[in-house]
Design a protein around this motif. Structure first.
Motif, PDB file in Angstrom:
ATOM      1  N   ALA A  49     -12.641   8.495  12.859  1.00  0.00           N
ATOM      2  CA  ALA A  49     -13.145   9.074  11.630  1.00  0.00           C
ATOM      3  C   ALA A  49     -11.977   9.164  10.667  1.00  0.00           C
ATOM      4  O   ALA A  49     -10.878   9.305  10.927  1.00  0.00           O
ATOM      5  CB  ALA A  49     -13.723  10.646  12.033  1.00  0.00           C
ATOM      6  N   THR A  50     -12.474   9.293   9.351  1.00  0.00           N
ATOM      7  CA  THR A  50     -11.367   9.495   8.367  1.00  0.00           C
ATOM      8  C   THR A  50     -11.762  10.438   7.183  1.00  0.00           C
ATOM      9  O   THR A  50     -12.932  10.647   7.067  1.00  0.00           O
ATOM     10  CB  THR A  50     -10.834   8.185   7.597  1.00  0.00           C
ATOM     11  OG1 THR A  50     -12.080   7.590   6.841  1.00  0.00           O
ATOM     12  CG2 THR A  50     -10.600   7.097   8.523  1.00  0.00           C
ATOM     13  N   ILE A  51     -11.034  11.045   6.517  1.00  0.00           N
ATOM     14  CA  ILE A  51     -11.185  11.958   5.366  1.00  0.00           C
ATOM     15  C   ILE A  51     -10.202  11.949   4.356  1.00  0.00           C
ATOM     16  O   ILE A  51      -9.221  11.799   4.602  1.00  0.00           O
ATOM     17  CB  ILE A  51     -11.227  13.510   6.001  1.00  0.00           C
ATOM     18  CG1 ILE A  51     -11.702  14.349   5.067  1.00  0.00           C
ATOM     19  CG2 ILE A  51      -9.814  13.843   6.709  1.00  0.00           C
ATOM     20  CD1 ILE A  51     -12.057  15.710   5.489  1.00  0.00           C
ATOM     21  N   GLY A  55     -12.180  14.935   0.362  1.00  0.00           N
ATOM     22  CA  GLY A  55     -12.943  15.515   1.217  1.00  0.00           C
ATOM     23  C   GLY A  55     -14.343  14.461   1.754  1.00  0.00           C
ATOM     24  O   GLY A  55     -14.838  14.795   2.449  1.00  0.00           O
ATOM     25  N   SER A  56     -13.954  13.306   1.398  1.00  0.00           N
ATOM     26  CA  SER A  56     -14.943  12.098   1.680  1.00  0.00           C
ATOM     27  C   SER A  56     -14.665  11.845   3.456  1.00  0.00           C
ATOM     28  O   SER A  56     -13.605  11.618   3.477  1.00  0.00           O
ATOM     29  CB  SER A  56     -15.058  11.039   0.470  1.00  0.00           C
ATOM     30  OG  SER A  56     -15.296  11.250  -0.309  1.00  0.00           O
ATOM     31  N   THR A  57     -15.724  11.776   3.938  1.00  0.00           N
ATOM     32  CA  THR A  57     -15.543  11.493   5.385  1.00  0.00           C
ATOM     33  C   THR A  57     -16.320  10.084   5.710  1.00  0.00           C
ATOM     34  O   THR A  57     -17.373   9.663   5.122  1.00  0.00           O
ATOM     35  CB  THR A  57     -16.169  12.240   6.307  1.00  0.00           C
ATOM     36  OG1 THR A  57     -17.543  12.878   5.882  1.00  0.00           O
ATOM     37  CG2 THR A  57     -15.472  13.734   6.166  1.00  0.00           C
ATOM     38  N   ASN A  58     -15.629   9.630   6.934  1.00  0.00           N
ATOM     39  CA  ASN A  58     -16.273   8.337   7.315  1.00  0.00           C
ATOM     40  C   ASN A  58     -16.061   8.060   8.861  1.00  0.00           C
ATOM     41  O   ASN A  58     -15.176   8.806   9.194  1.00  0.00           O
ATOM     42  CB  ASN A  58     -15.442   6.996   6.648  1.00  0.00           C
ATOM     43  CG  ASN A  58     -16.034   5.764   7.181  1.00  0.00           C
ATOM     44  OD1 ASN A  58     -17.255   5.677   7.060  1.00  0.00           O
ATOM     45  ND2 ASN A  58     -15.251   4.891   7.621  1.00  0.00           N
ATOM     46  N   TYR A  59     -17.205   7.849   9.547  1.00  0.00           N
ATOM     47  CA  TYR A  59     -17.357   8.001  10.919  1.00  0.00           C
ATOM     48  C   TYR A  59     -17.745   6.666  11.465  1.00  0.00           C
ATOM     49  O   TYR A  59     -18.599   5.982  10.823  1.00  0.00           O
ATOM     50  CB  TYR A  59     -18.358   9.067  11.421  1.00  0.00           C
ATOM     51  CG  TYR A  59     -18.063  10.495  10.886  1.00  0.00           C
ATOM     52  CD1 TYR A  59     -18.526  11.107   9.850  1.00  0.00           C
ATOM     53  CD2 TYR A  59     -17.093  11.314  11.754  1.00  0.00           C
ATOM     54  CE1 TYR A  59     -18.043  12.632   9.555  1.00  0.00           C
ATOM     55  CE2 TYR A  59     -16.797  12.459  11.663  1.00  0.00           C
ATOM     56  CZ  TYR A  59     -17.421  12.976  10.188  1.00  0.00           C
ATOM     57  OH  TYR A  59     -17.062  14.372   9.933  1.00  0.00           O
ATOM     58  N   ALA A  60     -17.357   6.393  12.564  1.00  0.00           N
ATOM     59  CA  ALA A  60     -17.720   5.293  13.551  1.00  0.00           C
ATOM     60  C   ALA A  60     -19.038   5.474  13.744  1.00  0.00           C
ATOM     61  O   ALA A  60     -19.729   6.678  14.163  1.00  0.00           O
ATOM     62  CB  ALA A  60     -16.929   4.932  14.518  1.00  0.00           C
TER      63      ALA A  60
END
Length: 120
Positions: A49-51, A55-60
């Motif tokens: 995961a990244t942020i 505040g935008s997030t990204n998940y596997a």
């Protein structure tokens, strides 16, 4: 120099929860993104995961709906709340922080890794 200190790993039963923390310190002017990666035995390191600073997030896909990434911009700390853990989540989890120093030099730093083991 940017230092990252991770904490929160450990042994948990399937279905349990853990919360990882990673605090960044040192020559940090701004942070553009923070994230968590993991590496299981015999496998390549993969994004969890990244942020971003916005505040935008990204998940596997494998963790979507179970893990939540968040950050405290004042403390330069990123968190990973992991719920409904599965044995396949077992890995060493690494924190990553990217940004710029006070001398306008870009940095991309990694933590030392924290072991997460999901087993009954």
């Amino acid at each position: 120099q940017v230092q990252l200190v991770e904490s929160g790993g450990g042994l948990v039963q399937p279905g349990g929860s853990l919360r990882l923390s990673c605090a960044a310190s040192g020559n940090i002017f701004t942070i553009s993104a923070m994230g968590w990666y993991r590496q299981a035995p015999g496998k390549e390191r993969e994004l969890v995961a990244t942020i971003t600073n916005g505040g935008s997030t990204n998940y596997a896909l494998s963790v979507k709906g179970r893990f939540t990434i968040s950050r405290d911009s004042v403390k330069n700390t990123v968190y990973l709340q992991m719920n409904s853990l599965k044995p396949e989540d077992t890995a060493v989890y690494y924190c990553n922080v990217a940004g710029r120093s006070y001398t306008n030099t870009a940095f991309n730093s990694w933590g030392q890794g924290t072991q997460v083991t999901v087993s009954s």
